[in-house]
Design a protein around this motif. Structure first.
Motif, mmCIF file in Angstrom:
data_model
loop_
_atom_site.group_PDB
_atom_site.id
_atom_site.type_symbol
_atom_site.label_atom_id
_atom_site.label_comp_id
_atom_site.label_asym_id
_atom_site.label_seq_id
_atom_site.Cartn_x
_atom_site.Cartn_y
_atom_site.Cartn_z
ATOM 1 N N ALA A 1 0.817 -1.223 0.000
ATOM 2 C CA ALA A 1 0.000 0.000 0.000
ATOM 3 C C ALA A 1 0.846 1.267 0.000
ATOM 4 O O ALA A 1 0.368 2.326 -0.419
ATOM 5 C CB ALA A 1 -0.909 0.013 1.231
ATOM 6 N N CYS A 2 2.081 1.186 0.466
ATOM 7 C CA CYS A 2 2.914 2.395 0.576
ATOM 8 C C CYS A 2 3.173 2.983 -0.816
ATOM 9 O O CYS A 2 3.725 2.310 -1.687
ATOM 10 C CB CYS A 2 4.243 2.059 1.267
ATOM 11 S SG CYS A 2 5.286 3.518 1.460
ATOM 12 N N PRO A 3 2.785 4.254 -1.045
ATOM 13 C CA PRO A 3 2.876 4.812 -2.402
ATOM 14 C C PRO A 3 4.228 5.416 -2.758
ATOM 15 O O PRO A 3 4.393 5.870 -3.886
ATOM 16 C CB PRO A 3 1.793 5.904 -2.375
ATOM 17 C CG PRO A 3 1.758 6.367 -0.963
ATOM 18 C CD PRO A 3 2.116 5.175 -0.116
ATOM 19 N N ALA B 1 9.490 -2.732 8.732
ATOM 20 C CA ALA B 1 10.019 -1.626 9.548
ATOM 21 C C ALA B 1 9.887 -0.315 8.767
ATOM 22 O O ALA B 1 9.862 -0.311 7.537
ATOM 23 C CB ALA B 1 11.486 -1.888 9.883
ATOM 24 N N TYR B 2 9.797 0.787 9.518
ATOM 25 C CA TYR B 2 9.597 2.101 8.897
ATOM 26 C C TYR B 2 10.900 2.849 8.695
ATOM 27 O O TYR B 2 11.802 2.785 9.528
ATOM 28 C CB TYR B 2 8.672 2.960 9.765
ATOM 29 C CG TYR B 2 7.224 2.548 9.650
ATOM 30 C CD1 TYR B 2 6.458 2.949 8.566
ATOM 31 C CD2 TYR B 2 6.632 1.742 10.627
ATOM 32 C CE1 TYR B 2 5.136 2.567 8.441
ATOM 33 C CE2 TYR B 2 5.310 1.357 10.512
ATOM 34 C CZ TYR B 2 4.565 1.777 9.415
ATOM 35 O OH TYR B 2 3.266 1.386 9.286
ATOM 36 N N ASP B 3 10.962 3.586 7.591
ATOM 37 C CA ASP B 3 11.973 4.611 7.381
ATOM 38 C C ASP B 3 11.222 5.939 7.519
ATOM 39 O O ASP B 3 10.643 6.431 6.547
ATOM 40 C CB ASP B 3 12.597 4.460 5.992
ATOM 41 C CG ASP B 3 13.568 5.588 5.668
ATOM 42 O OD1 ASP B 3 13.676 6.538 6.479
ATOM 43 O OD2 ASP B 3 14.199 5.549 4.601
ATOM 44 N N ALA C 1 11.725 8.846 5.123
ATOM 45 C CA ALA C 1 11.140 8.741 3.778
ATOM 46 C C ALA C 1 9.613 8.773 3.818
ATOM 47 O O ALA C 1 8.966 9.032 2.808
ATOM 48 C CB ALA C 1 11.605 7.448 3.109
ATOM 49 N N CYS C 2 9.052 8.535 4.986
ATOM 50 C CA CYS C 2 7.587 8.412 5.120
ATOM 51 C C CYS C 2 6.912 9.774 4.945
ATOM 52 O O CYS C 2 7.267 10.744 5.610
ATOM 53 C CB CYS C 2 7.273 7.829 6.501
ATOM 54 S SG CYS C 2 5.513 7.815 6.892
ATOM 55 N N ILE C 3 5.908 9.831 4.063
ATOM 56 C CA ILE C 3 5.208 11.100 3.805
ATOM 57 C C ILE C 3 3.968 11.253 4.689
ATOM 58 O O ILE C 3 3.199 12.205 4.546
ATOM 59 C CB ILE C 3 4.806 11.241 2.322
ATOM 60 C CG1 ILE C 3 3.882 10.074 1.890
ATOM 61 C CG2 ILE C 3 6.035 11.329 1.423
ATOM 62 C CD1 ILE C 3 3.273 10.247 0.502
ATOM 63 N N ARG C 4 3.741 10.291 5.596
ATOM 64 C CA ARG C 4 2.583 10.356 6.518
ATOM 65 C C ARG C 4 1.256 10.370 5.758
ATOM 66 O O ARG C 4 0.363 11.167 6.065
ATOM 67 C CB ARG C 4 2.645 11.593 7.399
ATOM 68 C CG ARG C 4 3.485 11.566 8.671
ATOM 69 C CD ARG C 4 4.754 10.842 8.643
ATOM 70 N NE ARG C 4 5.504 11.054 9.888
ATOM 71 C CZ ARG C 4 6.817 10.934 9.970
ATOM 72 N NH1 ARG C 4 7.539 10.582 8.915
ATOM 73 N NH2 ARG C 4 7.420 11.125 11.121
ATOM 74 N N CYS C 5 1.127 9.502 4.772
ATOM 75 C CA CYS C 5 -0.173 9.398 4.100
ATOM 76 C C CYS C 5 -1.088 8.432 4.850
ATOM 77 O O CYS C 5 -2.292 8.441 4.648
ATOM 78 C CB CYS C 5 0.015 8.930 2.663
ATOM 79 S SG CYS C 5 0.609 7.226 2.525
ATOM 80 N N TYR C 6 -0.501 7.556 5.653
ATOM 81 C CA TYR C 6 -1.221 6.591 6.506
ATOM 82 C C TYR C 6 -1.980 5.526 5.713
ATOM 83 O O TYR C 6 -2.898 4.900 6.244
ATOM 84 C CB TYR C 6 -2.142 7.308 7.505
ATOM 85 C CG TYR C 6 -1.400 8.377 8.288
ATOM 86 C CD1 TYR C 6 -0.419 8.019 9.218
ATOM 87 C CD2 TYR C 6 -1.628 9.721 8.076
ATOM 88 C CE1 TYR C 6 0.297 8.988 9.906
ATOM 89 C CE2 TYR C 6 -0.915 10.704 8.752
ATOM 90 C CZ TYR C 6 0.044 10.321 9.666
ATOM 91 O OH TYR C 6 0.763 11.287 10.341
ATOM 92 N N CYS C 7 -1.582 5.329 4.436
ATOM 93 C CA CYS C 7 -2.207 4.252 3.653
ATOM 94 C C CYS C 7 -1.933 2.897 4.307
ATOM 95 O O CYS C 7 -2.784 2.004 4.282
ATOM 96 C CB CYS C 7 -1.655 4.242 2.228
ATOM 97 S SG CYS C 7 -2.174 5.647 1.251
ATOM 98 N N CYS C 8 -0.736 2.728 4.876
ATOM 99 C CA CYS C 8 -0.395 1.447 5.516
ATOM 100 C C CYS C 8 -1.331 1.175 6.684
ATOM 101 O O CYS C 8 -1.865 0.068 6.834
ATOM 102 C CB CYS C 8 1.068 1.454 5.971
ATOM 103 S SG CYS C 8 1.526 2.889 6.963
ATOM 104 N N GLN C 9 -1.559 2.199 7.507
ATOM 105 C CA GLN C 9 -2.447 2.052 8.671
ATOM 106 C C GLN C 9 -3.874 1.765 8.221
ATOM 107 O O GLN C 9 -4.582 0.954 8.787
ATOM 108 C CB GLN C 9 -2.385 3.332 9.519
ATOM 109 C CG GLN C 9 -3.389 3.404 10.646
ATOM 110 C CD GLN C 9 -4.557 4.355 10.335
ATOM 111 O OE1 GLN C 9 -4.645 4.928 9.257
ATOM 112 N NE2 GLN C 9 -5.450 4.497 11.280
HETATM 113 S S1 SF4 Z 1 2.425 6.443 6.137
HETATM 114 FE FE1 SF4 Z 1 2.356 6.328 3.877
HETATM 115 S S2 SF4 Z 1 4.430 6.809 3.243
HETATM 116 FE FE2 SF4 Z 1 4.528 6.320 5.418
HETATM 117 S S3 SF4 Z 1 5.022 4.153 5.446
HETATM 118 FE FE3 SF4 Z 1 2.805 4.320 5.606
HETATM 119 S S4 SF4 Z 1 2.098 4.136 3.498
HETATM 120 FE FE4 SF4 Z 1 4.291 4.583 3.382
#
Ligand code: SF4
Ligand code: SF4
Length: 376
Positions: free
Chosen positions: A322-324, A342-344, A347-355
């Motif tokens: 899901a991470c775009p 694990a998260y970087d 690099a994370c744009i905080r779109c929260y698609c993963c959540q």
């Molecule tokens: S919040 Fe968005 S950019 Fe950050 S890890 Fe989740 S899907 Fe990827």
């Protein structure tokens, strides 16, 4: 003229109670005949985010869908229904939510949301074109049936956000990558609504969602249905229920500024509006995506971020898919799929698609300590 929102108390999904509430609510804003004329082809758009049962409060409840559909059909409209879920098809998600079955009972066919067309939109303030489901573009009208929920990126989701489901599933992630700033994302949603102009909104807030929404939050008994032809006003009333300042919700800020509707000049009619001061929603004044914080360190220390609870993670990989962003901001460390991704965070744009997409509710959005202190 003030935007009008009808509030009807209803604390059960009992079919006849919901039908009575919907009849009353529609009457207060002009009656079903004001929104559907004989022979018109109207698409009903419930919130079918992902496959989940009605009891989980992720999707619009089938009793609400059925009651609205009956009213519009009795006004002579020819109805179809559909959505473009992020995972799965409209039909499969609709089946699990109970909507496909009630639609079949009522003789309402599923619209094909997989075929899409790109249309230009010269009047767009941000977007000059959109790719939208043909079923929506070719209908005489769209009627939106949102669910009131919390949302990690937008803080709340309701009427304005519901139309994002008219954009084909695979394209949604691209919008997040192109618009990593929540204000821009909100502006895009406002333009989408200005293009599609749904004719009516009936919001299911009999059981809403609080906490870790829009998928992994907790059902909250709110006990109302809301009715309006103004998506900004109905969402602003949803904010009042949650005790959330509408000025913190970008779809409402730009929705009012760009003429989609009114977040401030609202006439409430019907029953008393319930207001919950303890509603679990993000009221932190800091941006959900960290813009305006100046430098990467401030963003890291202050901005909310997704976090995986290892014990709940089944290593399914949905969050990674899901991470775009590329390369992925959540991924298997060293390619090891025996541990949670694990998260970087840099690099994370905080779109929260993963959540939003995690099927195990293993991802929560947490604000770092400094960000929580600043809120106070
Ligand atoms: S919040 Fe968005 S950019 Fe950050 S890890 Fe989740 S899907 Fe990827
Ligand atoms: S989507 Fe959820 S369960 Fe699946 S790998 Fe990611 S955190 Fe784990």
């Amino acid at each position: 003229m003030s935007a009008r929102v009808a509030v009807i108390r209803c604390d059960t999904y009992d079919t006849s109670a919901v039908a009575d509430a919907v009849t009353r609510g529609l009457e207060l804003i002009g009656g079903a005949g004001a929104f559907a004329r004989p022979g018109e082809r109207i698409v009903l758009k419930p919130n079918l985010l992902v496959s989940s049962s009605a009891a989980e409060a992720v999707t619009t409840h089938p009793a609400v869908f059925a009651a609205v559909a009956r009213e519009l059909a009795s006004a002579g409209a020819s109805l179809t229904w559909g959505d473009s879920p992020a995972i799965g098809t409209s039909l499969s998600v609709g089946k699990r939510a109970g909507i496909a079955d009630v639609a079949a009972e009522l003789g309402i066919k599923a619209a094909d949301f997989s075929a899409s067309r790109t249309v230009s939109y010269p009047d767009g303030r941000l977007m000059k074109q959109f790719t939208v489901a043909e079923a929506v573009l070719d209908a005489d009208a769209l009627i939106s049936l949102p669910k009131l929920k919390t949302h990690a990126l937008m803080r709340m989701t309701g009427a304005v956000k519901n139309q994002f489901g008219c954009v084909p599933g695979m394209l949604k992630g691209e919008f997040h990558a192109r618009m990593p700033d929540v204000a821009l994302f909100g502006q895009m949603l406002v333009d989408l609504n200005r293009l599609l102009r749904p004719r009516l909104f009936v919001m299911d807030a009999i059981v809403a969602m609080e906490g870790n929404g829009p998928r992994a939050g907790d059902p909250r008994n709110v006990g109302v249905l809301l009715f309006s032809d103004d998506p900004v006003a109905i969402d602003a009333v949803g904010c009042r229920i949650m005790s959330l300042d509408p000025a913190l919700v970008d779809t409402l800020v730009y929705g009012e500024r760009w003429g989609l509707g009114s977040a401030t000049d609202i006439e409430l009619t019907g029953d008393e509006l319930p207001v919950f001061e303890d509603y679990r929603v993000n009221r932190n004044r800091l941006s959900t995506t960290g813009e305006g914080l100046g430098n990467p360190l401030a963003k890291r220390l202050l901005t909310p971020r997704p976090s995986i609870t290892a014990e709940r993670c089944t290593r399914c990989g949905t969050c990674v898919r899901a991470c775009p962003v590329e390369p992925k901001a959540v991924d298997w460390p060293g390619g090891d799929r025996d541990v949670p991704p694990a998260y970087d965070y840099a690099a994370c744009i905080r779109c929260y698609c993963c959540q939003e997409m995690c099927p195990e509710r293993a991802i929560a959005v947490k604000t770092p300590l400094l960000g929580r202190l600043i809120r106070r």
